[in-house]
Design an enzyme around this catalytic site. Structure first.
Site, PDB file in Angstrom:
ATOM      1  N   HIS A  75       0.815  -1.219   0.000  1.00 44.65           N
ATOM      2  CA  HIS A  75       0.000   0.000   0.000  1.00 44.65           C
ATOM      3  C   HIS A  75       0.845   1.263   0.000  1.00 44.65           C
ATOM      4  O   HIS A  75       0.323   2.353   0.224  1.00 44.65           O
ATOM      5  CB  HIS A  75      -0.949   0.015   1.204  1.00 44.65           C
ATOM      6  CG  HIS A  75      -2.028  -1.013   1.114  1.00 44.65           C
ATOM      7  ND1 HIS A  75      -2.785  -1.409   2.213  1.00 44.65           N
ATOM      8  CD2 HIS A  75      -2.491  -1.745   0.068  1.00 44.65           C
ATOM      9  CE1 HIS A  75      -3.648  -2.336   1.834  1.00 44.65           C
ATOM     10  NE2 HIS A  75      -3.484  -2.551   0.540  1.00 44.65           N
ATOM     11  N   CYS A 131       1.519  15.167 -11.703  1.00 41.59           N
ATOM     12  CA  CYS A 131       2.095  15.759 -12.906  1.00 41.59           C
ATOM     13  C   CYS A 131       3.210  14.885 -13.464  1.00 41.59           C
ATOM     14  O   CYS A 131       3.608  15.051 -14.623  1.00 41.59           O
ATOM     15  CB  CYS A 131       2.638  17.150 -12.600  1.00 41.59           C
ATOM     16  SG  CYS A 131       4.106  17.164 -11.520  1.00 41.59           S
ATOM     17  N   CYS A 176      10.234  11.774   2.012  1.00 46.98           N
ATOM     18  CA  CYS A 176       9.707  12.914   2.765  1.00 46.98           C
ATOM     19  C   CYS A 176      10.800  13.477   3.675  1.00 46.98           C
ATOM     20  O   CYS A 176      11.115  12.891   4.715  1.00 46.98           O
ATOM     21  CB  CYS A 176       8.498  12.494   3.601  1.00 46.98           C
ATOM     22  SG  CYS A 176       7.096  11.926   2.628  1.00 46.98           S
ATOM     23  N   CYS A 197       5.014  19.654  -4.589  1.00 42.08           N
ATOM     24  CA  CYS A 197       5.676  18.849  -5.612  1.00 42.08           C
ATOM     25  C   CYS A 197       6.884  19.620  -6.141  1.00 42.08           C
ATOM     26  O   CYS A 197       6.739  20.778  -6.563  1.00 42.08           O
ATOM     27  CB  CYS A 197       4.705  18.540  -6.742  1.00 42.08           C
ATOM     28  SG  CYS A 197       5.470  17.770  -8.191  1.00 42.08           S
ATOM     29  N   CYS A 228       6.139  20.565 -10.244  1.00 46.15           N
ATOM     30  CA  CYS A 228       5.173  21.577 -10.695  1.00 46.15           C
ATOM     31  C   CYS A 228       4.866  22.637  -9.648  1.00 46.15           C
ATOM     32  O   CYS A 228       4.221  23.646  -9.953  1.00 46.15           O
ATOM     33  CB  CYS A 228       3.878  20.910 -11.147  1.00 46.15           C
ATOM     34  SG  CYS A 228       2.900  20.186  -9.788  1.00 46.15           S
TER      35      CYS A 228
END
Length: 270
Positions: A123, A135, A142, A162, A165
């Site tokens: 998952h 995108c 992280c 992101c 973008c």
């Protein structure tokens, strides 16, 4: 669990040429992590969502990243901080000493934290992010923190973005009703696990803390152990083993029913 069941489980493990651990949310409970079992369990772990009337499957939904990103990141940001701070319990070290490989529905990264190198996260992982759109199919680790108001459980301050973008980022986790998840990181892990499984005919499978509500882990454990019949199911609520002449099921409650080969027996808590 009876002494006979303990002995049977030990026999399956020592007689195997490899061990596969299939783990659900119950694996992390002894480390202090909530398992979100049922709405009441989820609300005990997160009282603010009870006040909002939100169930786990409703808050773990990608639609909130579009409609209310502060609410969405409040939930996932809190979990990210919780999982980073949690120390894996001693059971992880025992499994690692067996040289076990791992298949898990957990997104908490506890197996990696305990030193496991080969983990298939079906998952995804809360420690990795992707674009909400997306995108691109890029996935990144992280490196950010998310500040969360403990009263409202909403994220405060700047939200993760992101790098491609500049739009909103989200965890690289398969959520409920999720059509935007980028799966290639998890798929690579699963493909590697499948190849490894094929090279081990005498495989013992130890399934831990995996329920039937979302049966992904149980199905994987049953599939992986189908050839050898060597399945050890550790589950305090749903321990029954459906298939195979050698399966061992273990619960910890008085009066729980266990399958030991083709014989059903009732054991008492120890």
């Amino acid at each position: 669990m009876t002494e006979e069941a303990y002995d049977r489980a030990a026999e399956l493990i020592t007689g195997a040429d490899a061990v596969l651990v299939c783990a659900g949310a119950g694996m992390g409970v002894d480390s202090g992590l909530p398992d979100f079992r049922g709405t009441e369990g989820f609300w005990r772990a997160y009282p603010p969502y009870e006040r909002l009337g939100l169930k786990f499957e409703e808050i773990a939904d990608p639609v909130h990243f579009a409609d209310d990103p502060a609410l969405a990141w409040g939930f996932y940001g809190h979990r990210l901080g919780l999982y980073r701070a949690t120390v894996p319990h001693e059971g992880f070290a025992v499994l690692r000493s067996w040289g076990a490989r791992v298949f898990t529905s957990n997104v908490d990264g506890q197996f990696q934290k305990a030193g496991f190198a080969d983990v298939a996260e079906v998952h995804g992982s809360i420690h990795h992010a992707q674009c909400v759109e997306p995108c691109t199919d890029e996935i990144w680790e992280c490196s950010f923190d998310v500040a969360v108001d403990p009263v409202t459980m909403r994220a405060v301050g700047e939200l993760p973005s992101c790098p491609n973008c500049g739009g909103l980022a989200r965890p690289n986790i398969l959520m409920f009703g999720d059509w935007g998840w980028v799966p290639h990181r998890s798929q690579r892990q699963l493909d590697e696990l499948t190849e490894w499984r094929r090279s081990h005919r005498k495989l013992a499978v130890v399934e831990i803390g995996a329920g039937t509500a979302v049966p992904t882990v149980r199905r994987q454990a049953e599939l992986a152990s189908a050839a050898s019949g060597a399945l050890i199911r550790i589950n305090v609520r749903e321990p029954e083993v459906r298939h195979g002449p050698r399966g061992v099921a273990a619960g910890r409650r008085a009066g729980s029913t266990h399958s030991l080969g083709t014989t059903n027996c009732v054991t008492t808590a120890r």
